[in-house]
Design a protein around this motif. Structure first.
Motif, PDB file in Angstrom:
ATOM      1  N   ILE A  97      61.778  28.546   3.467  1.00 54.43           N
ATOM      2  CA  ILE A  97      60.844  29.438   4.158  1.00 54.43           C
ATOM      3  C   ILE A  97      61.621  29.977   5.357  1.00 54.43           C
ATOM      4  CG2 ILE A  97      58.706  29.572   5.468  1.00 54.43           C
ATOM      5  CD1 ILE A  97      57.805  28.733   2.873  1.00 54.43           C
ATOM      6  N   MET A  98      61.581  31.285   5.540  1.00 53.96           N
ATOM      7  CA  MET A  98      62.341  31.893   6.635  1.00 53.96           C
ATOM      8  C   MET A  98      61.507  32.998   7.270  1.00 53.96           C
ATOM      9  SD  MET A  98      66.183  33.401   6.326  1.00 53.96           S
ATOM     10  CE  MET A  98      67.007  34.215   7.652  1.00 53.96           C
ATOM     11  N   ALA A  99      61.601  33.142   8.575  1.00 55.30           N
ATOM     12  CA  ALA A  99      60.861  34.182   9.299  1.00 55.30           C
ATOM     13  C   ALA A  99      61.481  35.548   9.017  1.00 55.30           C
ATOM     14  CB  ALA A  99      60.876  33.898  10.791  1.00 55.30           C
ATOM     15  N   TRP A 100      60.621  36.544   8.845  1.00 49.96           N
ATOM     16  CA  TRP A 100      61.085  37.909   8.580  1.00 49.96           C
ATOM     17  C   TRP A 100      62.055  38.399   9.648  1.00 49.96           C
ATOM     18  CZ3 TRP A 100      61.023  40.728   4.408  1.00 49.96           C
ATOM     19  CH2 TRP A 100      60.053  40.524   3.435  1.00 49.96           C
ATOM     20  N   ASP A 101      61.798  38.054  10.899  1.00 50.07           N
ATOM     21  CA  ASP A 101      62.634  38.589  11.969  1.00 50.07           C
ATOM     22  C   ASP A 101      64.035  37.975  12.002  1.00 50.07           C
ATOM     23  OD1 ASP A 101      61.714  36.128  12.845  1.00 50.07           O
ATOM     24  OD2 ASP A 101      61.323  36.784  14.890  1.00 50.07           O
ATOM     25  N   GLY A 141      55.238  22.423  -8.734  1.00 51.91           N
ATOM     26  CA  GLY A 141      56.070  21.232  -8.541  1.00 51.91           C
ATOM     27  C   GLY A 141      57.391  21.504  -7.860  1.00 51.91           C
ATOM     28  N   GLY A 142      57.485  22.606  -7.141  1.00 51.37           N
ATOM     29  CA  GLY A 142      58.731  22.969  -6.475  1.00 51.37           C
ATOM     30  C   GLY A 142      58.956  22.236  -5.174  1.00 51.37           C
ATOM     31  N   VAL A 143      60.139  22.469  -4.596  1.00 56.44           N
ATOM     32  CA  VAL A 143      60.528  21.854  -3.333  1.00 56.44           C
ATOM     33  C   VAL A 143      60.734  22.965  -2.304  1.00 56.44           C
ATOM     34  CG1 VAL A 143      62.234  20.402  -2.169  1.00 56.44           C
ATOM     35  CG2 VAL A 143      61.686  19.984  -4.578  1.00 56.44           C
ATOM     36  N   LEU A 144      60.055  22.849  -1.160  1.00 56.75           N
ATOM     37  CA  LEU A 144      60.184  23.798  -0.061  1.00 56.75           C
ATOM     38  C   LEU A 144      60.826  23.114   1.134  1.00 56.75           C
ATOM     39  CD1 LEU A 144      56.767  25.679   0.202  1.00 56.75           C
ATOM     40  CD2 LEU A 144      58.945  26.605  -0.550  1.00 56.75           C
ATOM     41  N   VAL A 145      61.656  23.858   1.836  1.00 48.62           N
ATOM     42  CA  VAL A 145      62.277  23.343   3.057  1.00 48.62           C
ATOM     43  C   VAL A 145      62.063  24.366   4.160  1.00 48.62           C
ATOM     44  CG1 VAL A 145      64.417  22.606   4.142  1.00 48.62           C
ATOM     45  CG2 VAL A 145      64.070  22.182   1.712  1.00 48.62           C
ATOM     46  N   PHE A 146      61.682  23.869   5.326  1.00 48.80           N
ATOM     47  CA  PHE A 146      61.592  24.781   6.466  1.00 48.80           C
ATOM     48  C   PHE A 146      61.696  24.034   7.779  1.00 48.80           C
ATOM     49  CE2 PHE A 146      57.301  23.801   5.129  1.00 48.80           C
ATOM     50  CZ  PHE A 146      56.620  23.545   6.298  1.00 48.80           C
ATOM     51  N   PHE A 147      61.952  24.819   8.800  1.00 50.52           N
ATOM     52  CA  PHE A 147      62.027  24.329  10.164  1.00 50.52           C
ATOM     53  C   PHE A 147      60.723  24.755  10.845  1.00 50.52           C
ATOM     54  CE2 PHE A 147      66.584  25.405   9.199  1.00 50.52           C
ATOM     55  CZ  PHE A 147      66.995  24.098   9.015  1.00 50.52           C
ATOM     56  N   PRO A 148      59.746  23.853  10.969  1.00 48.68           N
ATOM     57  CA  PRO A 148      58.410  24.256  11.432  1.00 48.68           C
ATOM     58  C   PRO A 148      58.336  24.690  12.895  1.00 48.68           C
ATOM     59  CG  PRO A 148      58.550  21.886  11.292  1.00 48.68           C
ATOM     60  CD  PRO A 148      59.826  22.424  10.709  1.00 48.68           C
ATOM     61  N   GLU A 149      59.358  24.369  13.675  1.00 45.55           N
ATOM     62  CA  GLU A 149      59.339  24.810  15.070  1.00 45.55           C
ATOM     63  C   GLU A 149      59.557  26.318  15.162  1.00 45.55           C
ATOM     64  OE1 GLU A 149      61.499  21.561  17.633  1.00 45.55           O
ATOM     65  OE2 GLU A 149      62.366  21.663  15.616  1.00 45.55           O
ATOM     66  N   GLY A 150      60.169  26.883  14.136  1.00 47.65           N
ATOM     67  CA  GLY A 150      60.361  28.324  14.094  1.00 47.65           C
ATOM     68  C   GLY A 150      61.521  28.841  14.916  1.00 47.65           C
ATOM     69  N   ARG A 151      62.281  27.955  15.529  1.00 41.92           N
ATOM     70  CA  ARG A 151      63.435  28.378  16.339  1.00 41.92           C
ATOM     71  C   ARG A 151      64.289  27.155  16.647  1.00 41.92           C
ATOM     72  NH1 ARG A 151      60.473  29.167  22.195  1.00 41.92           N
ATOM     73  NH2 ARG A 151      59.145  27.352  21.939  1.00 41.92           N
ATOM     74  N   LEU A 152      65.458  27.426  17.173  1.00 40.72           N
ATOM     75  CA  LEU A 152      66.352  26.342  17.563  1.00 40.72           C
ATOM     76  C   LEU A 152      65.848  25.669  18.828  1.00 40.72           C
ATOM     77  CD1 LEU A 152      69.819  28.074  17.101  1.00 40.72           C
ATOM     78  CD2 LEU A 152      68.922  26.194  15.750  1.00 40.72           C
ATOM     79  N   SER A 153      65.871  24.355  18.848  1.00 37.18           N
ATOM     80  CA  SER A 153      65.585  23.617  20.086  1.00 37.18           C
ATOM     81  C   SER A 153      66.882  22.924  20.478  1.00 37.18           C
ATOM     82  CB  SER A 153      64.445  22.621  19.878  1.00 37.18           C
ATOM     83  OG  SER A 153      64.728  21.724  18.842  1.00 37.18           O
ATOM     84  N   ARG A 154      67.447  23.310  21.564  1.00 37.74           N
ATOM     85  CA  ARG A 154      68.797  22.902  21.945  1.00 37.74           C
ATOM     86  C   ARG A 154      68.898  21.569  22.681  1.00 37.74           C
ATOM     87  NH1 ARG A 154      72.570  25.828  19.224  1.00 37.74           N
ATOM     88  NH2 ARG A 154      72.023  27.998  19.261  1.00 37.74           N
ATOM     89  N   HIS A 155      67.844  21.116  23.294  1.00 38.50           N
ATOM     90  CA  HIS A 155      67.926  19.919  24.125  1.00 38.50           C
ATOM     91  C   HIS A 155      67.596  18.670  23.312  1.00 38.50           C
ATOM     92  CE1 HIS A 155      68.398  22.577  27.500  1.00 38.50           C
ATOM     93  NE2 HIS A 155      67.302  23.212  27.152  1.00 38.50           N
TER      94      HIS A 155
END
Length: 171
Positions: A97-101, A141-155
């Motif tokens: 899953i990826m954000a359009w932007d 029955g597929g497999v989805l992967v995503f980063f739910p925060e929607g952005r990088l968290s650097r700390h």
């Protein structure tokens, strides 16, 4: 500088798409390089990033017991390499899953080959095409992967609030 950022970004997206797609050689037998690309990504992640994966046998066993069972892989997002690391660690064909932007021009073929699913981050945008596609993939029955925060968290230790679409897919 902008050219190098684009080239590096394009490389990451390409390698993620190819690595995720490598697990579906049976549906794309005409592309014999997918196996070596997956192997190269796994070696890269293990050698340069020290990737170690535990527990995948348990996930395989649970999914084998119930045919058609879906899996959602949720990961924090600390660096651009995270997509490669997750692709190397998940032993199934996965769809991202990826954000359009975040979509980069000129890489449409890689997005299509990797079967990425694009969604909007904006709550006022009611376009649910990506959500419907994700739910359909999970329903089969597929497999989805995503980063739910929607952005990088650097700390270290910092986790941003999850985007609202996460709950929609899990429920």
């Amino acid at each position: 500088m902008a050219t190098w950022i684009f080239i590096l970004g394009a490389f990451w997206v390409l390698l993620i798409a190819l690595s995720a797609s490598a697990r579906r050689v049976d549906t794309r037998p005409s592309w014999p390089a997918s196996g070596p690309v997956e192997l190269a990504n796994r070696l890269y992640c293990r050698v340069f990033h020290g990737l170690g994966v535990l527990g995948t046998a348990n996930v395989r066993l649970a999914m084998a017991r119930t045919p058609g069972r879906a899996l959602i892989v949720v990961s924090n997002h600390k660096a651009g390499v995270d997509g490669l690391l997750v692709s190397a660690g998940v032993p199934f064909f996965i769809r991202w899953i990826m954000a359009w932007d975040m979509k980069m021009p000129g890489l449409e073929w890689a997005y299509e080959f990797g079967q990425l699913i694009f969604v909007s981050r904006e709550s006022e945008n009611r376009d649910l095409v990506g959500v419907r596609e994700a739910l359909g993939h999970l329903g089969s029955g597929g497999v989805l992967v995503f980063f739910p925060e929607g952005r990088l968290s650097r700390h270290i230790g910092e986790i941003y609030p999850f985007q609202p679409g996460v709950g929609l897919l899990i429920s």
